[in-house]
Write an enzyme that holds these catalytic residues in place. Structure first.
Site, PDB file in Angstrom:
ATOM      1  N   GLY A  81      39.549  46.990  35.469  1.00  0.00           N
ATOM      2  CA  GLY A  81      38.249  46.439  35.126  1.00  0.00           C
ATOM      3  C   GLY A  81      38.215  45.241  34.209  1.00  0.00           C
ATOM      4  N   TRP A  83      38.631  41.990  34.799  1.00  0.00           N
ATOM      5  CA  TRP A  83      37.840  40.875  35.328  1.00  0.00           C
ATOM      6  C   TRP A  83      36.352  41.221  35.365  1.00  0.00           C
ATOM      7  CZ3 TRP A  83      39.858  37.091  39.561  1.00  0.00           C
ATOM      8  CH2 TRP A  83      40.996  36.456  39.083  1.00  0.00           C
ATOM      9  N   ASP A 124      36.923  50.921  50.384  1.00  0.00           N
ATOM     10  CA  ASP A 124      37.826  49.924  50.958  1.00  0.00           C
ATOM     11  C   ASP A 124      36.992  48.729  51.403  1.00  0.00           C
ATOM     12  OD1 ASP A 124      39.708  48.444  52.322  1.00  0.00           O
ATOM     13  OD2 ASP A 124      40.467  50.128  53.504  1.00  0.00           O
ATOM     14  N   LYS A 188      43.979  35.586  43.827  1.00  0.00           N
ATOM     15  CA  LYS A 188      45.376  35.427  43.428  1.00  0.00           C
ATOM     16  C   LYS A 188      46.258  35.194  44.643  1.00  0.00           C
ATOM     17  CE  LYS A 188      47.345  38.996  41.402  1.00  0.00           C
ATOM     18  NZ  LYS A 188      47.615  39.835  40.220  1.00  0.00           N
TER      19      LYS A 188
END
Length: 244
Positions: A81, A83, A124, A188
């Site tokens: 958590g 970010w 998901d 990323k």
């Protein structure tokens, strides 16, 4: 720079060494040693952030001015958590009830402890129903999609690059399903691992695409972030070329 960022929390810059336990691999021992000697880890604990990754987003935002009050943010692979914490503070979502501005929705396959200003769903993002559900929860399209996800490393550089590119491509496809025009996508990647097809796709769907390596990313790491801004709009609504 604070004392924590200088790496001198204990007054002395003595590096902690971790003995290799029989049940611990060399790789995990080295990781633990890096954690113990990482000034960002100590700083995160002292300043109340859930992970050192929080500083990566803080530093990226200082350069890109990505997060603004009132935005609707989706954080993919959010646990633990860090970010989401930063995003909630930046957009005002963590203000007291009645004063809140903006929304942060965090998604992960793993559980995540509650935090002020963040709504979490254990799900998901690849579920076909996820984009529509997110739009309903947000009350419209998102302004920013964040992804600090990384595929499990194999130790084989080429394989790891392919796996993380595949994950970023899926995250980018998801972002294009839920972003509104002008929105942004931050994810990323690995240096040398952002392939031509991914960049071409992002440049088609966004007005500007660039790479950023925040100082909080370890200098010896190949970690890098790709930032795409100025989303052109969903192609099914604007035409196959993505132009508005």
């Amino acid at each position: 720079m604070t004392q924590g960022a200088s790496g001198r929390d204990g007054g002395n810059s003595l590096k902690a060494r971790v003995k290799t336990a029989k049940s611990r691999t060399l790789a995990s021992t080295l990781w633990l040693q890096r954690q113990l000697n990482d000034p960002y880890v100590a700083r995160a604990k002292r300043e109340g952030y859930r992970s050192r990754a929080a500083y990566k987003l803080i530093e990226i935002d200082e350069r890109a001015h990505l997060l603004k009050p009132g935005q609707k943010i989706v954080d993919l692979g959010a646990a633990p958590g860090g970010w989401s914490q930063v995003a909630a503070a930046k957009i005002g979502a963590d203000k007291p009830k009645g004063e809140a501005k903006g929304k942060v929705f965090a998604i992960d396959l793993l559980e995540m402890a509650p935090m002020p200003g963040v709504e979490f769903r254990q799900m998901d993002f690849l579920d076909p129903a996820a984009p529509q559900l997110l739009r309903e929860w947000l009350g419209g399209p998102a302004d920013v999609v964040l992804s600090d996800m990384a595929a499990n490393a194999t130790g084989h550089k080429k394989t790891d690059q392919l796996r993380i590119i595949g994950l970023v491509e899926l995250a980018a496809e998801f972002a294009c399903e839920i972003l509104g025009p002008g929105g942004a996508f931050l994810a990323k990647v690995l240096q040398g691992g952002t392939d031509t097809a991914l960049l071409a796709r992002l440049k088609r769907d966004f007005a500007q695409v660039k790479h950023i390596k925040p100082p909080a990313s370890r200098s010896g790491s190949s970690e890098l972030y790709v930032l795409a801004t100025g989303f052109r709009g969903r192609r099914e609504a604007t035409g196959e070329d993505g132009a508005g």
